[in-house]
Write an enzyme that holds these catalytic residues in place. Structure first.
Site, PDB file in Angstrom:
ATOM      1  N   MET A 183      10.841  24.117   2.602  1.00 37.40           N
ATOM      2  CA  MET A 183       9.943  23.249   1.836  1.00 37.40           C
ATOM      3  C   MET A 183      10.707  22.423   0.798  1.00 37.40           C
ATOM      4  O   MET A 183      10.466  21.227   0.636  1.00 37.40           O
ATOM      5  CB  MET A 183       8.873  24.092   1.137  1.00 37.40           C
ATOM      6  CG  MET A 183       7.833  23.257   0.420  1.00 37.40           C
ATOM      7  SD  MET A 183       6.702  24.264  -0.542  1.00 37.40           S
ATOM      8  CE  MET A 183       5.844  25.150   0.762  1.00 37.40           C
ATOM      9  N   LYS A 203       0.841  -1.200   0.000  1.00 36.74           N
ATOM     10  CA  LYS A 203       0.000   0.000   0.000  1.00 36.74           C
ATOM     11  C   LYS A 203       0.879   1.255   0.000  1.00 36.74           C
ATOM     12  O   LYS A 203       2.092   1.170   0.237  1.00 36.74           O
ATOM     13  CB  LYS A 203      -0.914  -0.029   1.226  1.00 36.74           C
ATOM     14  CG  LYS A 203      -0.152  -0.082   2.539  1.00 36.74           C
ATOM     15  CD  LYS A 203      -1.040  -0.553   3.677  1.00 36.74           C
ATOM     16  CE  LYS A 203      -0.291  -0.459   4.994  1.00 36.74           C
ATOM     17  NZ  LYS A 203      -1.017  -1.095   6.087  1.00 36.74           N
ATOM     18  N   ARG A 222     -10.407  -0.641  14.941  1.00 38.08           N
ATOM     19  CA  ARG A 222     -10.137   0.246  13.815  1.00 38.08           C
ATOM     20  C   ARG A 222     -11.005  -0.148  12.626  1.00 38.08           C
ATOM     21  O   ARG A 222     -11.810   0.623  12.156  1.00 38.08           O
ATOM     22  CB  ARG A 222      -8.647   0.197  13.458  1.00 38.08           C
ATOM     23  CG  ARG A 222      -8.267   1.208  12.407  1.00 38.08           C
ATOM     24  CD  ARG A 222      -6.780   1.207  12.126  1.00 38.08           C
ATOM     25  NE  ARG A 222      -6.329   0.004  11.445  1.00 38.08           N
ATOM     26  CZ  ARG A 222      -5.148  -0.120  10.857  1.00 38.08           C
ATOM     27  NH1 ARG A 222      -4.279   0.887  10.890  1.00 38.08           N
ATOM     28  NH2 ARG A 222      -4.785  -1.241  10.260  1.00 38.08           N
ATOM     29  N   TYR A 272      15.535  30.129   7.325  1.00 38.14           N
ATOM     30  CA  TYR A 272      14.353  30.758   7.907  1.00 38.14           C
ATOM     31  C   TYR A 272      14.509  30.978   9.411  1.00 38.14           C
ATOM     32  O   TYR A 272      15.034  30.108  10.123  1.00 38.14           O
ATOM     33  CB  TYR A 272      13.134  29.865   7.711  1.00 38.14           C
ATOM     34  CG  TYR A 272      12.477  30.017   6.355  1.00 38.14           C
ATOM     35  CD1 TYR A 272      11.988  31.245   5.922  1.00 38.14           C
ATOM     36  CD2 TYR A 272      12.322  28.906   5.533  1.00 38.14           C
ATOM     37  CE1 TYR A 272      11.378  31.366   4.693  1.00 38.14           C
ATOM     38  CE2 TYR A 272      11.704  29.015   4.294  1.00 38.14           C
ATOM     39  CZ  TYR A 272      11.227  30.256   3.878  1.00 38.14           C
ATOM     40  OH  TYR A 272      10.621  30.378   2.669  1.00 38.14           O
TER      41      TYR A 272
HETATM   42  C1  LIG Z   1      -0.176  -2.007   6.710  1.00 40.90           C
HETATM   43  C2  LIG Z   1      -0.718  -3.307   7.091  1.00 40.90           C
HETATM   44  C3  LIG Z   1       0.126  -4.412   7.251  1.00 40.90           C
HETATM   45  C4  LIG Z   1       1.629  -4.287   7.240  1.00 40.90           C
HETATM   46  O1  LIG Z   1       2.043  -3.727   8.466  1.00 40.90           O
HETATM   47  P1  LIG Z   1       3.567  -3.428   8.852  1.00 40.90           P
HETATM   48  O2  LIG Z   1       3.495  -2.939  10.240  1.00 40.90           O
HETATM   49  O3  LIG Z   1       4.027  -2.376   7.902  1.00 40.90           O
HETATM   50  O4  LIG Z   1       4.320  -4.685   8.696  1.00 40.90           O
HETATM   51  C5  LIG Z   1      -0.468  -5.643   7.482  1.00 40.90           C
HETATM   52  N1  LIG Z   1      -1.811  -5.771   7.581  1.00 40.90           N
HETATM   53  C6  LIG Z   1      -2.650  -4.724   7.462  1.00 40.90           C
HETATM   54  C7  LIG Z   1      -4.097  -4.929   7.604  1.00 40.90           C
HETATM   55  C8  LIG Z   1      -2.135  -3.458   7.233  1.00 40.90           C
HETATM   56  O5  LIG Z   1      -2.963  -2.414   7.144  1.00 40.90           O
END
Ligand SMILES: *Cc1c(COP(=O)(O)O)cnc(C)c1O
Length: 344
Positions: free
Chosen positions: A293, A36, A130, A245
């Site tokens: 930036m 992701k 969550r 800055y």
């Molecule tokens: C992002 C995610 C992972 C991977 O987690 P890491 O801590 O980066 O290894 C696994 N499962 C789900 C559902 C996630 O959202």
């Protein structure tokens, strides 16, 4: 040719070595990969190509846009969309064999109505609160008629091995394997894999550890990403002169300052001010002043460096996170679009 003045050097062999490390620790469980957020900023397509060539079969993205960005899915690979199935996602979900991870009773109903008996994944919340069905919902008639490829849950505290919630979640999830029929059961992210056999089930889902993050004690990540940027200007400043800055930095004597073509809009966070370092001709040199930036200044007094030279920035994730207080996840996923991404 990419002429970008800032560069990520991404070590494909280290990525694969890290995956193999998690695959070995997953023991009898298959080891997948979370790709992701554009492969945690590295470039999801390149990550998938390399891991698939090394034997990884199961990939996870957050959204249908991310799934689409990977292009056509090779035979034998499995891809799951963690955020599941909004009404607007249905056309794309029905067009291929990428599976939604159903997170709510509404998503379950939507999938049943639209896709009948096609395979899906199901998320159950075992204590993080969550995403996911409650264990009671997952054990109810809500899920009747679903063909569940992977039943999964996610650990809230895996990076803190002694946290009591870990065992609670593993026990709740283990109980579900006897109640909810699925082809495979999957609980652990990178840190979870390191918690031991009770956390592995059939399939693991490491992310951060693949990209050189250290998710918890015991892991030995190979660094995957290196940052470098071109010098835009080298200037001489005198005692009493300010740099950057807020005039936060005042020179205590004559010095040479290099202004680099990288800043917080590139994910090089403001928190590196005062603690970040650059590698100039093999020497470790301190950042000075604030991070702008798109620019940052480095003390290059006595270094042989000119306009147009490339300078590396220290970005070893465990250390960079410790000195900035920014999580390793944010350090990676914030890396932005302006870099040339060079796989080596
Ligand atoms: C992002 C995610 C992972 C991977 O987690 P890491 O801590 O980066 O290894 C696994 N499962 C789900 C559902 C996630 O959202």
């Amino acid at each position: 040719m990419n002429t970008s003045p800032l560069r990520l050097t991404i070590d494909g062999a280290a990525l694969v070595a890290n995956w193999r490390w998690y695959a070995a620790r997953s023991e009898t469980a298959a080891c997948g990969a979370a790709v992701k957020a554009n492969g945690y900023g590295m470039g999801a397509r390149e990550v998938v190509a390399r891991l698939a060539a090394s034997g990884c079969r199961d990939f996870f993205v957050s959204s249908w846009d991310e799934a689409e960005a990977l292009g056509p899915l090779d035979d034998g690979l499995s891809l799951s969309v963690l955020h599941g199935l909004r009404e607007a996602d249905l056309p794309r979900a029905l067009a291929g064999r990428v599976r939604p991870v159903l997170n709510t009773p509404g998503m379950v109903a939507r999938w049943k109505a639209a896709a009948g008996y096609r395979p899906c994944d199901l998320m159950v919340d075992t204590g993080m609160n969550r995403l996911g069905l409650s264990p009671a919902e997952a054990g109810s008639e809500i899920v009747d008629g679903l063909r569940i490829a992977t039943l999964m849950s996610h650990l809230a505290c895996a990076d803190t091995p002694e946290h009591p919630l870990n065992a609670v979640q593993a026990e709740r999830f283990a109980a579900l394997t006897g109640v909810v029929a699925a082809e495979r059961y999957s609980l652990s992210n990178s840190a979870g894999i390191c918690l031991g056999a009770a956390y592995r089930f059939d399939l693991t889902r490491p992310g951060i550890g693949l990209y050189g993050g250290e998710p918890g004690p015991g892991a030995e990540p190979s660094p995957v990403v290196g940052l470098s940027a071109e010098v835009l200007q080298v200037r001489a400043v005198e005692a009493g002169d300010a740099v950057g800055y807020g005039a936060d930095f005042i020179a205590s004597g004559p010095m040479q300052v290099a202004t680099l073509n990288i800043g917080y809009a590139d994910g090089y966070r403001r928190a590196f001010a005062g603690v970040g370092t650059a590698i100039v001709g093999g020497e470790v040199r301190p950042l000075i002043g604030r991070v702008s930036m798109d620019l940052v200044a480095v003390d290059v007094t006595g270094c042989d460096v000119v306009e147009g030279d490339w300078v590396g920035l220290e970005y070893y994730l465990p250390t960079a996170s410790a000195v900035t207080g920014v999580s390793q996840y944010e350090l990676l996923t914030g890396l932005g679009r302006r870099y040339a991404r060079d796989w080596v």
